[in-house]
Design an enzyme around this catalytic site. Structure first.
Site, PDB file in Angstrom:
ATOM      1  N   MET A 185      42.847  43.271  53.409  1.00 39.54           N
ATOM      2  CA  MET A 185      42.231  44.372  54.145  1.00 39.54           C
ATOM      3  C   MET A 185      40.859  43.933  54.664  1.00 39.54           C
ATOM      4  SD  MET A 185      43.522  47.884  52.430  1.00 39.54           S
ATOM      5  CE  MET A 185      42.353  47.980  51.101  1.00 39.54           C
TER       6      MET A 185
ATOM      7  N   GLY B  64      37.629  35.266  46.487  1.00 34.79           N
ATOM      8  CA  GLY B  64      38.968  35.560  45.953  1.00 34.79           C
ATOM      9  C   GLY B  64      40.015  35.433  47.045  1.00 34.79           C
ATOM     10  N   HIS B  65      39.732  36.058  48.199  1.00 34.96           N
ATOM     11  CA  HIS B  65      40.685  35.944  49.317  1.00 34.96           C
ATOM     12  C   HIS B  65      40.814  34.485  49.759  1.00 34.96           C
ATOM     13  CE1 HIS B  65      39.142  40.185  50.042  1.00 34.96           C
ATOM     14  NE2 HIS B  65      40.436  40.372  49.969  1.00 34.96           N
TER      15      HIS B  65
ATOM     16  N   GLY C  14      46.644  38.386  44.999  1.00 34.20           N
ATOM     17  CA  GLY C  14      45.806  38.092  43.835  1.00 34.20           C
ATOM     18  C   GLY C  14      46.265  38.850  42.596  1.00 34.20           C
ATOM     19  N   GLU C  15      46.046  38.231  41.444  1.00 34.67           N
ATOM     20  CA  GLU C  15      46.450  38.857  40.177  1.00 34.67           C
ATOM     21  C   GLU C  15      45.467  39.917  39.704  1.00 34.67           C
ATOM     22  OE1 GLU C  15      47.226  35.735  37.350  1.00 34.67           O
ATOM     23  OE2 GLU C  15      49.234  35.368  38.193  1.00 34.67           O
ATOM     24  N   LYS C  16      44.330  40.058  40.379  1.00 29.10           N
ATOM     25  CA  LYS C  16      43.450  41.172  39.991  1.00 29.10           C
ATOM     26  C   LYS C  16      44.211  42.485  40.150  1.00 29.10           C
ATOM     27  CE  LYS C  16      40.045  42.921  42.436  1.00 29.10           C
ATOM     28  NZ  LYS C  16      40.354  44.378  42.420  1.00 29.10           N
TER      29      LYS C  16
ATOM     30  N   SER D 286      35.813  41.492  44.243  1.00 30.46           N
ATOM     31  CA  SER D 286      36.497  42.598  44.929  1.00 30.46           C
ATOM     32  C   SER D 286      35.609  43.039  46.085  1.00 30.46           C
ATOM     33  CB  SER D 286      36.678  43.770  43.959  1.00 30.46           C
ATOM     34  OG  SER D 286      36.931  44.962  44.677  1.00 30.46           O
TER      35      SER D 286
HETATM   36  O1  PAF Z   1      45.382  43.895  48.124  1.00 31.93           O
HETATM   37  C1  PAF Z   1      45.110  44.311  49.267  1.00 31.93           C
HETATM   38  O2  PAF Z   1      44.126  43.918  49.874  1.00 31.93           O
HETATM   39  C2  PAF Z   1      46.030  45.337  49.915  1.00 31.93           C
HETATM   40  O3  PAF Z   1      46.515  46.239  48.994  1.00 31.93           O
HETATM   41  C3  PAF Z   1      47.162  44.694  50.726  1.00 31.93           C
HETATM   42  C4  PAF Z   1      48.104  43.903  49.838  1.00 31.93           C
HETATM   43  C5  PAF Z   1      46.597  43.783  51.792  1.00 31.93           C
HETATM   44  C6  PAF Z   1      47.993  45.784  51.418  1.00 31.93           C
HETATM   45  O4  PAF Z   1      47.210  46.537  52.283  1.00 31.93           O
END
Ligand code: PAF
Length: 283
Positions: free
Chosen positions: A34, A40-41, A151-153, A189
């Site tokens: 999102m 993390g991403h 992610g596992e979070k 996060s």
């Molecule tokens: O984890 C997230 O960022 C969201 O829940 C996802 C998987 C991109 C779905 O909108």
């Protein structure tokens, strides 16, 4: 070899571009996000890069997974900075659709995964996992990646997605990636941005308490008692506690004792003011 990053907002353009890669025999990975990207991403993208030739990152703040009164409007939107980061670490394509493209007028379908969506965040955020399953199903069907990484979070989310993919026979491998933490232990996060300096200093206590709880359970502590102790510690630190639970790692069955040979995790969701934090630790 990195060819430069394309940013695509239209589904048909995305499909056309992916078709070219497929015809060239490329393996494709999808990292759904999102936005408001952090380390993390980026770790998900790095893992994707190891697993595929073409890495696609989607950035879409999905309205259907936010409940009434939640932070949809306030959710950080930092597309330009996100694209820069993704370019730097070697992403091939960013898919950043509009809400109207994803949910055109008349959109009427909901993907709902029973069982694993219930309890924990499913109780505190009704409809949340339906929203997640719906958008992830759509993204997977648009991209048809070989592998998609989460992610596992958001461990419950990961299991909801795995169940959905199994049930709907979507031909993709779903891969979980380890939680990335700040030096003080706080799980990264996008919502950490909401914390004041004072609350940011308290937030890592969540990981500390969960780590201690996991160790106590591992060492034979009576589960209901040590969970109550952990809950009390969290409250003393200033959190309000949505849940602290021991669950099996495979199907998230609630446990009051460890089961021999079964993977288990402790999970918690807490609030610091209006900011909701979740975390989990393997036992
Ligand atoms: O984890 C997230 O960022 C969201 O829940 C996802 C998987 C991109 C779905 O909108």
């Amino acid at each position: 070899m990195q060819q430069g990053l394309s940013v695509i907002s239209q589904v048909q353009v995305l499909r056309d571009e992916i078709r070219e890669h497929r015809l060239a025999g490329k393996r494709i990975a999808l990292v759904p996000t999102m936005g408001a990207l952090h380390e993390g991403h980026l770790s998900l993208v790095t893992l994707a890069r190891q697993r595929a030739d073409i890495v696609i990152c989607s950035i879409f703040v999905n309205p259907k997974q936010f409940g009434e009164g939640e932070d949809l409007d306030a959710y950080p939107r930092t597309l330009e900075a996100d694209v820069r980061l993704l370019d730097e670490i070697g992403t091939d394509l960013v898919f950043s659709p509009s809400s109207d493209d994803i949910y055109p007028s008349g959109f009427a379908t909901k993907v709902s995964v029973a069982g694993v969506s219930e309890g924990m965040c499913g109780d505190d955020r009704p409809e949340h996992f339906d929203g997640v399953a719906t958008i992830v199903a759509k993204l997977l069907l648009m991209v048809l990646p070989d592998v998609a990484i989460f992610g596992e979070k958001d461990f419950q989310q990961l299991l909801v997605i795995k169940q959905m993919v199994r049930d709907l026979n979507i031909p993709v491998e779903i891969l979980g990636a380890p939680i990335v933490r700040a030096e003080d232990g706080l799980a990264l996060s996008s919502r950490n941005e909401y914390l004041s300096a004072e609350r940011r200093a308290i937030a890592p206590k969540l990981y500390e308490v969960l780590t201690d709880l996991a160790a106590e359970i591992r060492n034979g502590g009576e589960v209901p008692r040590v969970i109550e102790k952990a809950r009390g510690r969290l409250i003393d630190y200033g959190f309000s506690v949505d849940y602290v639970e021991l669950r099996s790692g495979l199907h998230l069955d609630r446990r009051t004792a460890l089961v021999d040979g079964e993977e288990a995790r402790v999970f918690a969701a807490v609030r610091l003011g209006a900011t909701r934090l979740i975390d989990n630790v393997a036992v």
